[in-house]
Design an enzyme around this catalytic site. Structure first.
Site, PDB file in Angstrom:
ATOM      1  N   TYR A   1      -2.644  12.970   7.984  1.00 44.46           N
ATOM      2  CA  TYR A   1      -3.143  12.677   6.639  1.00 44.46           C
ATOM      3  C   TYR A   1      -1.954  12.554   5.690  1.00 44.46           C
ATOM      4  CZ  TYR A   1      -7.919  13.088   8.186  1.00 44.46           C
ATOM      5  OH  TYR A   1      -9.108  12.856   8.819  1.00 44.46           O
TER       6      TYR A   1
ATOM      7  N   ILE B   1      -7.881  -0.355   6.558  1.00 41.86           N
ATOM      8  CA  ILE B   1      -8.899   0.085   5.596  1.00 41.86           C
ATOM      9  C   ILE B   1      -9.769   1.178   6.233  1.00 41.86           C
ATOM     10  CG2 ILE B   1      -9.054  -2.128   4.406  1.00 41.86           C
ATOM     11  CD1 ILE B   1     -11.691  -2.643   6.010  1.00 41.86           C
TER      12      ILE B   1
ATOM     13  N   GLY C   1     -17.176  10.952  11.098  1.00 40.51           N
ATOM     14  CA  GLY C   1     -17.335   9.967  10.024  1.00 40.51           C
ATOM     15  C   GLY C   1     -16.467   8.737  10.186  1.00 40.51           C
TER      16      GLY C   1
ATOM     17  N   GLY D   1       0.823  -1.221   0.000  1.00 39.50           N
ATOM     18  CA  GLY D   1       0.000   0.000   0.000  1.00 39.50           C
ATOM     19  C   GLY D   1       0.849   1.261   0.000  1.00 39.50           C
TER      20      GLY D   1
ATOM     21  N   TYR E   1     -13.072   3.519  12.533  1.00 38.88           N
ATOM     22  CA  TYR E   1     -11.622   3.660  12.325  1.00 38.88           C
ATOM     23  C   TYR E   1     -10.942   4.259  13.564  1.00 38.88           C
ATOM     24  CZ  TYR E   1      -7.413   5.038   9.617  1.00 38.88           C
ATOM     25  OH  TYR E   1      -6.135   5.206   9.139  1.00 38.88           O
TER      26      TYR E   1
ATOM     27  N   ALA F   1      -1.361  -2.904   7.725  1.00 39.83           N
ATOM     28  CA  ALA F   1      -2.578  -3.126   6.922  1.00 39.83           C
ATOM     29  C   ALA F   1      -3.752  -2.389   7.550  1.00 39.83           C
ATOM     30  CB  ALA F   1      -2.875  -4.624   6.843  1.00 39.83           C
TER      31      ALA F   1
HETATM   32  N1  CAA Z   1     -17.534  18.285  11.563  1.00 39.07           N
HETATM   33  C1  CAA Z   1     -18.807  18.684  11.800  1.00 39.07           C
HETATM   34  N2  CAA Z   1     -19.821  18.489  10.953  1.00 39.07           N
HETATM   35  C2  CAA Z   1     -19.519  17.901   9.775  1.00 39.07           C
HETATM   36  C3  CAA Z   1     -18.216  17.490   9.448  1.00 39.07           C
HETATM   37  C4  CAA Z   1     -17.206  17.706  10.400  1.00 39.07           C
HETATM   38  N3  CAA Z   1     -15.946  17.355  10.160  1.00 39.07           N
HETATM   39  N4  CAA Z   1     -18.249  16.915   8.218  1.00 39.07           N
HETATM   40  C5  CAA Z   1     -19.524  16.979   7.790  1.00 39.07           C
HETATM   41  N5  CAA Z   1     -20.276  17.574   8.721  1.00 39.07           N
HETATM   42  C6  CAA Z   1     -21.718  17.835   8.681  1.00 39.07           C
HETATM   43  C7  CAA Z   1     -22.163  18.288   7.303  1.00 39.07           C
HETATM   44  O1  CAA Z   1     -22.026  19.696   7.207  1.00 39.07           O
HETATM   45  C8  CAA Z   1     -23.607  17.826   7.252  1.00 39.07           C
HETATM   46  O2  CAA Z   1     -24.392  18.734   7.987  1.00 39.07           O
HETATM   47  P1  CAA Z   1     -25.931  18.991   7.572  1.00 39.07           P
HETATM   48  O3  CAA Z   1     -26.615  17.655   7.663  1.00 39.07           O
HETATM   49  O4  CAA Z   1     -26.373  19.968   8.591  1.00 39.07           O
HETATM   50  O5  CAA Z   1     -25.866  19.530   6.192  1.00 39.07           O
HETATM   51  C9  CAA Z   1     -23.591  16.532   8.062  1.00 39.07           C
HETATM   52  O6  CAA Z   1     -22.396  16.571   8.888  1.00 39.07           O
HETATM   53  C10 CAA Z   1     -23.509  15.278   7.190  1.00 39.07           C
HETATM   54  O7  CAA Z   1     -22.420  15.458   6.320  1.00 39.07           O
HETATM   55  P2  CAA Z   1     -22.417  14.845   4.886  1.00 39.07           P
HETATM   56  O8  CAA Z   1     -23.705  15.143   4.185  1.00 39.07           O
HETATM   57  O9  CAA Z   1     -21.136  15.240   4.208  1.00 39.07           O
HETATM   58  O10 CAA Z   1     -22.453  13.292   5.223  1.00 39.07           O
HETATM   59  P3  CAA Z   1     -21.970  12.112   4.341  1.00 39.07           P
HETATM   60  O11 CAA Z   1     -22.556  10.902   4.963  1.00 39.07           O
HETATM   61  O12 CAA Z   1     -22.172  12.332   2.892  1.00 39.07           O
HETATM   62  O13 CAA Z   1     -20.384  12.105   4.512  1.00 39.07           O
HETATM   63  C11 CAA Z   1     -18.411  11.479   5.618  1.00 39.07           C
HETATM   64  C12 CAA Z   1     -19.848  11.994   5.744  1.00 39.07           C
HETATM   65  C13 CAA Z   1     -18.360  10.151   4.877  1.00 39.07           C
HETATM   66  C14 CAA Z   1     -17.914  11.243   6.987  1.00 39.07           C
HETATM   67  C15 CAA Z   1     -17.550  12.521   4.857  1.00 39.07           C
HETATM   68  O14 CAA Z   1     -17.685  13.762   5.508  1.00 39.07           O
HETATM   69  C16 CAA Z   1     -16.088  12.130   4.859  1.00 39.07           C
HETATM   70  O15 CAA Z   1     -15.639  11.334   4.057  1.00 39.07           O
HETATM   71  N6  CAA Z   1     -15.292  12.702   5.763  1.00 39.07           N
HETATM   72  C17 CAA Z   1     -13.856  12.433   5.836  1.00 39.07           C
HETATM   73  C18 CAA Z   1     -13.576  11.510   6.973  1.00 39.07           C
HETATM   74  C19 CAA Z   1     -12.101  11.363   7.080  1.00 39.07           C
HETATM   75  O16 CAA Z   1     -11.383  12.254   7.504  1.00 39.07           O
HETATM   76  N7  CAA Z   1     -11.573  10.209   6.687  1.00 39.07           N
HETATM   77  C20 CAA Z   1     -10.179   9.995   6.719  1.00 39.07           C
HETATM   78  C21 CAA Z   1      -9.809   9.003   5.662  1.00 39.07           C
HETATM   79  S1  CAA Z   1      -8.048   8.864   5.517  1.00 39.07           S
HETATM   80  C22 CAA Z   1      -7.617   8.078   6.890  1.00 39.07           C
HETATM   81  O17 CAA Z   1      -8.387   7.565   7.630  1.00 39.07           O
HETATM   82  C23 CAA Z   1      -6.139   7.991   7.142  1.00 39.07           C
HETATM   83  C24 CAA Z   1      -5.792   8.537   8.451  1.00 39.07           C
HETATM   84  O18 CAA Z   1      -5.407   7.795   9.336  1.00 39.07           O
HETATM   85  C25 CAA Z   1      -5.856   9.996   8.677  1.00 39.07           C
END
Ligand code: CAA
Length: 250
Positions: free
Chosen positions: A189, A95, A153, A16, A157, A93
């Site tokens: 990140y 996800i 979200g 990865g 994790y 590993a």
């Molecule tokens: N804080 C507060 N509120 C938030 C927010 C946050 N960070 N993100 C979104 N919201 C709010 C939105 O504004 C929305 O509000 P309303 O309903 O009032 O409009 C509500 O929460 C729902 O948001 P979405 O419509 O965007 O919801 P969704 O289900 O489509 O998506 C999610 C949600 C999947 C979590 C998306 O925001 C996302 O992918 N976030 C990123 C999460 C993240 O950081 N992942 C890291 C991946 S990389 C990794 O994990 C490696 C590592 O170790 C760092």
């Protein structure tokens, strides 16, 4: 250790984004490196191996479903019989199945907990005996800034990555008298396929929270892993090293 007196390093998730950088860094340190890959990704892993061979890296690859105890046991058994006992283990590993809790399914919870946390038990369980007997071992668990601070979200994790911190500290105590160190690294990140999958607007908002104003490169994480696994790093155990561009200071 193999016949050339090279220490043997196993990196799960080795093909990865972060895993590849770790494999390269450990090989540059003179380790014999084995990259673990998810069994359905055999072809990708073989291509990965060939590509690095052209650059002069002689990596071994092994299939292992780290979420499964028996698959992990079989993989380590095969590695021990064909290459030698593992001296350095990097549990890398992992996800994501990001969803807000109100929408998260049991399957999204289970698959992240099994792949990101149970995996540390499933794999580490089979190296502790030989490391203790040999009086040398380095175990590094790749956690995450989100296991320290939580992330919207990522209930699954964040819980799994926080669990790795407890696992690290418990096993560090058990192995401290055996010459085996156990530490974790918590990347912020990092530019990989995993963060490429975050919606662009969300990703941009996250980067704005990073004092360095950018994501990490995989090499910046790998460097810290090579420091932790160095033969000279003998007195650091149960530690967590955050590598997050200042996003969360502990
Ligand atoms: N804080 C507060 N509120 C938030 C927010 C946050 N960070 N993100 C979104 N919201 C709010 C939105 O504004 C929305 O509000 P309303 O309903 O009032 O409009 C509500 O929460 C729902 O948001 P979405 O419509 O965007 O919801 P969704 O289900 O489509 O998506 C999610 C949600 C999947 C979590 C998306 O925001 C996302 O992918 N976030 C990123 C999460 C993240 O950081 N992942 C890291 C991946 S990389 C990794 O994990 C490696 C590592 O170790 C760092």
């Amino acid at each position: 250790m193999n016949m050339n007196n090279q220490k043997i390093a196993l990196v799960t998730g080795g093909t990865g984004g972060i895993g590849t950088a770790i494999c390269l860094a450990l090989a540059d340190q003179g380790r014999k490196v084995i990259a673990g890959y998810f069994p359905p990704e055999k072809e990708l892993a073989e291509t990965w191996q060939q590509k690095h061979k052209l650059d002069g890296y002689d990596f071994e690859i092994v299939a292992c479903d780290v979420s499964d105890f028996e698959s992990s046991q079989k993989m380590l058994h095969d590695v021990e019989n064909t290459i030698g006992a593992v001296d350095i283990l990097v549990n890398c590993a992992g996800i994501t199945r990001d969803k807000t809790l109100r929408q998260m399914t049991p399957d999204q919870w289970d698959s992240v907990l099994r792949t990101n946390l149970d995996s540390a038990f499933n794999v580490t369980r089979h190296v502790v005996e030989s490391m203790s007997q040999n009086g040398f071992g380095r175990i590094v668990n790749i956690s995450s800034v989100n296991g320290q601070k939580g992330q919207f979200g990522q209930a699954n994790y964040s819980a799994a990555k926080a669990g790795l911190h407890g696992f690290t500290k418990a096993v560090a105590q058990e192995l401290a008298a055996k010459g085996v160190t156990v530490n974790s690294v918590s990347p912020g990140y990092v530019k990989t396929d995993m963060t490429d999958a975050i919606p662009e607007d969300v990703r941009d908002a996250i980067i704005q929270q990073v004092p360095m104003g950018r994501m990490a490169l995989p090499d910046e994480i790998a460097y810290v892993v090579s420091f932790l696994t160095d033969d000279r790093n003998t007195y650091m155990t149960g530690a967590n090293l955050p590598v997050n561009g200042g996003m969360y200071m502990t």
